[in-house]
Design a protein around this motif. Structure first.
Motif, PDB file in Angstrom:
ATOM      1  N   THR A   1     -39.370  51.692 -26.937  1.00  8.21           N
ATOM      2  CA  THR A   1     -38.037  51.896 -27.214  1.00  8.21           C
ATOM      3  C   THR A   1     -37.606  52.599 -28.427  1.00  8.21           C
ATOM      4  OG1 THR A   1     -37.842  49.446 -26.155  1.00  8.21           O
ATOM      5  CG2 THR A   1     -35.991  50.452 -27.671  1.00  8.21           C
ATOM      6  N   VAL A   2     -38.437  52.524 -29.543  1.00  7.71           N
ATOM      7  CA  VAL A   2     -38.202  53.130 -30.761  1.00  7.71           C
ATOM      8  C   VAL A   2     -38.449  54.645 -30.513  1.00  7.71           C
ATOM      9  CG1 VAL A   2     -39.163  53.697 -33.041  1.00  7.71           C
ATOM     10  CG2 VAL A   2     -38.859  51.463 -32.317  1.00  7.71           C
TER      11      VAL A   2
ATOM     12  N   THR B   1     -45.153  43.212 -25.437  1.00  9.61           N
ATOM     13  CA  THR B   1     -44.019  43.347 -26.319  1.00  9.61           C
ATOM     14  C   THR B   1     -44.077  44.353 -27.259  1.00  9.61           C
ATOM     15  OG1 THR B   1     -43.834  40.979 -26.178  1.00  9.61           O
ATOM     16  CG2 THR B   1     -42.854  41.954 -27.969  1.00  9.61           C
ATOM     17  N   LYS B   2     -45.268  44.481 -27.984  1.00  4.86           N
ATOM     18  CA  LYS B   2     -45.563  45.694 -28.853  1.00  4.86           C
ATOM     19  C   LYS B   2     -45.361  46.914 -28.272  1.00  4.86           C
ATOM     20  CE  LYS B   2     -48.256  45.470 -32.631  1.00  4.86           C
ATOM     21  NZ  LYS B   2     -49.523  45.274 -33.511  1.00  4.86           N
TER      22      LYS B   2
ATOM     23  N   ASN C   1     -43.657  47.787 -25.251  1.00 12.52           N
ATOM     24  CA  ASN C   1     -42.275  48.129 -25.043  1.00 12.52           C
ATOM     25  C   ASN C   1     -41.401  48.284 -26.368  1.00 12.52           C
ATOM     26  OD1 ASN C   1     -42.423  47.451 -22.470  1.00 12.52           O
ATOM     27  ND2 ASN C   1     -42.338  45.320 -22.412  1.00 12.52           N
ATOM     28  N   LEU C   2     -41.701  47.609 -27.317  1.00 13.17           N
ATOM     29  CA  LEU C   2     -40.870  48.056 -28.648  1.00 13.17           C
ATOM     30  C   LEU C   2     -41.134  49.377 -29.344  1.00 13.17           C
ATOM     31  CD1 LEU C   2     -38.917  46.638 -30.764  1.00 13.17           C
ATOM     32  CD2 LEU C   2     -41.234  46.034 -32.099  1.00 13.17           C
TER      33      LEU C   2
END
Length: 87
Positions: free
Chosen positions: A72-73, A65-66, A68-69
């Motif tokens: 994305t940023v 999750t981290k 992918n986040l």
């Protein structure tokens, strides 16, 4: 797929920084031929990867999750910076 590490994220950040730097130089400082801009982006990315590989701090695993986040940023920042430099 192996567990994501900070090193994989750092590779993407190095590539994004290289693209932003080369695009800024190309748009605001000196209009380069496309092939030269490509080679300059590859060289700056290579320098970033060499610096990342020299440090052992980037070998830590992170959650998907981290991972992918953060990716994305990075893509969002790259997108915004690219069009801000062009405009």
């Amino acid at each position: 797929m192996k567990e994501p590490t900070i090193k994989k994220v750092a590779y993407g950040i190095a590539m994004a920084i290289a693209i932003i730097i080369v695009h800024f130089i190309n748009a605001r400082v000196y209009a380069m031929p496309p092939i030269f801009a490509l080679f300059l982006a590859i060289f700056v990315t290579y320098l970033g990867i060499v610096l990342i590989n020299k440090s052992n701090n980037f070998d830590q695993t992170i959650s998907r999750t981290k991972y992918n986040l953060i990716n994305t940023v990075v893509v969002l920042v790259l997108f915004i910076a690219y069009f801000k430099i062009s405009g």
